[in-house]
Design a protein around this motif. Sequence first.
Motif, mmCIF file in Angstrom:
data_model
loop_
_atom_site.group_PDB
_atom_site.id
_atom_site.type_symbol
_atom_site.label_atom_id
_atom_site.label_comp_id
_atom_site.label_asym_id
_atom_site.label_seq_id
_atom_site.Cartn_x
_atom_site.Cartn_y
_atom_site.Cartn_z
ATOM 1 N N LEU A 6 0.823 -1.210 0.000
ATOM 2 C CA LEU A 6 0.000 0.000 0.000
ATOM 3 C C LEU A 6 0.854 1.257 0.000
ATOM 4 O O LEU A 6 0.541 2.240 -0.671
ATOM 5 C CB LEU A 6 -0.937 0.007 1.216
ATOM 6 C CG LEU A 6 -2.229 -0.806 1.082
ATOM 7 C CD1 LEU A 6 -3.037 -0.702 2.364
ATOM 8 C CD2 LEU A 6 -3.059 -0.336 -0.100
ATOM 9 N N SER A 7 1.951 1.238 0.765
ATOM 10 C CA SER A 7 2.797 2.435 0.824
ATOM 11 C C SER A 7 3.466 2.719 -0.511
ATOM 12 O O SER A 7 3.788 3.865 -0.824
ATOM 13 C CB SER A 7 3.861 2.280 1.914
ATOM 14 O OG SER A 7 4.738 1.210 1.610
ATOM 15 N N GLU A 8 3.671 1.684 -1.315
ATOM 16 C CA GLU A 8 4.301 1.859 -2.626
ATOM 17 C C GLU A 8 3.313 2.366 -3.676
ATOM 18 O O GLU A 8 3.738 2.776 -4.755
ATOM 19 C CB GLU A 8 4.930 0.536 -3.083
ATOM 20 C CG GLU A 8 6.157 0.154 -2.271
ATOM 21 C CD GLU A 8 6.665 -1.231 -2.594
ATOM 22 O OE1 GLU A 8 7.896 -1.441 -2.561
ATOM 23 O OE2 GLU A 8 5.834 -2.123 -2.885
ATOM 24 N N HIS A 9 2.029 2.344 -3.380
ATOM 25 C CA HIS A 9 1.036 2.944 -4.273
ATOM 26 C C HIS A 9 1.045 4.455 -4.043
ATOM 27 O O HIS A 9 0.131 5.026 -3.459
ATOM 28 C CB HIS A 9 -0.358 2.365 -3.987
ATOM 29 C CG HIS A 9 -0.584 1.013 -4.585
ATOM 30 N ND1 HIS A 9 -1.133 0.814 -5.830
ATOM 31 C CD2 HIS A 9 -0.301 -0.229 -4.110
ATOM 32 C CE1 HIS A 9 -1.191 -0.481 -6.096
ATOM 33 N NE2 HIS A 9 -0.694 -1.131 -5.065
ATOM 34 N N SER A 10 2.107 5.086 -4.522
ATOM 35 C CA SER A 10 2.351 6.496 -4.198
ATOM 36 C C SER A 10 2.237 7.438 -5.395
ATOM 37 O O SER A 10 2.321 8.653 -5.229
ATOM 38 C CB SER A 10 3.749 6.645 -3.583
ATOM 39 O OG SER A 10 4.747 6.188 -4.484
#
Length: 510
Positions: A36-40
């Motif tokens: 989720l954090s890489e969906h930036s």
Amino acid sequence: MKTQIEQNGIVTLTPEVANGLSNSEMWNDDLRPTTLSEHSWKGLNFATLWIGMCLCIPAYTMASGMISLGMNWWQAIGTIFLGNVIVLIPILLNSHAGTKFGIPYPVFARLWFGSKGAHIPALARAIVAAGWFGINTWIGTTAIDTLLSASFSAWANLTGHTAIVFAVFWALNVVVAYKGPQAIKVLGLIATPVVGISAIILLIWAFTHSGGWGPILSTPSKFNTAGEFFKVFFPALTGVIAFWATLALNIPDFCRYAKSQKSQMIAQSFSLPITMSIFSFIGIAVTSATVVIFGSALWDPVQLLAKFPPFVIFLGTLVIVIASLTINVGANIVAPARAIENLNPKRITFGLGALITGLFAILMQPWYIMENFGNYIFGWLGTYGALLGPIDGIAIADYWLVRRRQMALNELYDPNGRYSYLSGFNKNGVYALIIGVAIPVLGLFIPGLHFLWDNAWTFGLFISIAAYTFLMKGDKSVLQPGEYEQITSFKNSTSDSLTDSVENMNVDLY
């Protein structure tokens, strides 16, 4: 057992499942699903990516070929706009899969061709991309070399000066690509304003120095009948579609980082067709002005910049370097690097894949290819359009019609999972590909069916969609009703404390 988590339309693996798959031969840090954090990536990042790739020399000169065939300026721009709107459809359809499940193109291909069969579409895309990488590197090389020769007389007399530029520019492309897609994100943010502002300045210069737009914009169409026009229009439209048909396949490589479906869809929908049309118009308008200013039409921006003072030539060189670098890295290295990496995920990294792609591009000797540029683009690469269209159709049919946007994410990384099919190959995907290629090829041998070959990408796309959907009816790899809900844990709020803790565990694991 819950194997995946869906939150706000984004699916990630549970920490336990991700940990268990980390030793799989089909898993590495580049091919795994994003967290989720890489969906930036926000909409701005996708807009700058496309604007940066569209602002390139081939896009600038695209309309010139259509005008030389008899179109007037608005017919050429209309064809370019329509072609980009059409290719935008498969781009957005395949973007959805990359955004929702966070997977790159070679992993996405496992879904419809199998764990081993995925190498077929991945390498087909890679070969075309590597060819374009060599071509664009050579285009950038000749542009830089011409501008350096115009600026410094000693450079033109230096032995091997073109080879020196090629080596340096090639290395620059590979180094940037080696850093991965996140480096491309930064490159897009730099390239977009630099190239965009430069194009506007060039347009203003052309208008003010020519006292108007020049004769090209006032020249009427050379076609006397609708039949004459459409005979040129459809092949030209296919060429415009083919310009970005490769990106329609591997767009998941970028959209796997998207923050949301809405942001990537809106940004891509506006940035691609509008940028291509505007930049092509700038090319037409500036070229039209050069007829008044210099007495002849200068379609090549390199030839145009060579007529300016040295300082302007220097600035122009920087702009062309940035423009060529952006499209080459973004459009022509990511796909083949991922495809090569997918051959042996445990031993080959994305960076090594990028390096191998660069070496393969050199072996293709683009300097010889460019001696017969027309035959190469409209022959060999045009032929590949007949292959890429059916692959696009299979991808769309599988995700949207067969599976209806539902899959077991973990089984894409399991050599014995449902998406390995029989011995790693989905025979239905292979059959659909053969059918989608074979029917347009008939147009090469049957005169009355030549329109099939002229529109091979489009016909191949729809034929393969129909064939694959029919062949996959009742396939065991498709999740049964209710099965997706059984394996998926649904989270609705990004502020959910449990979700936050899971995301942190994901980041640590990866």
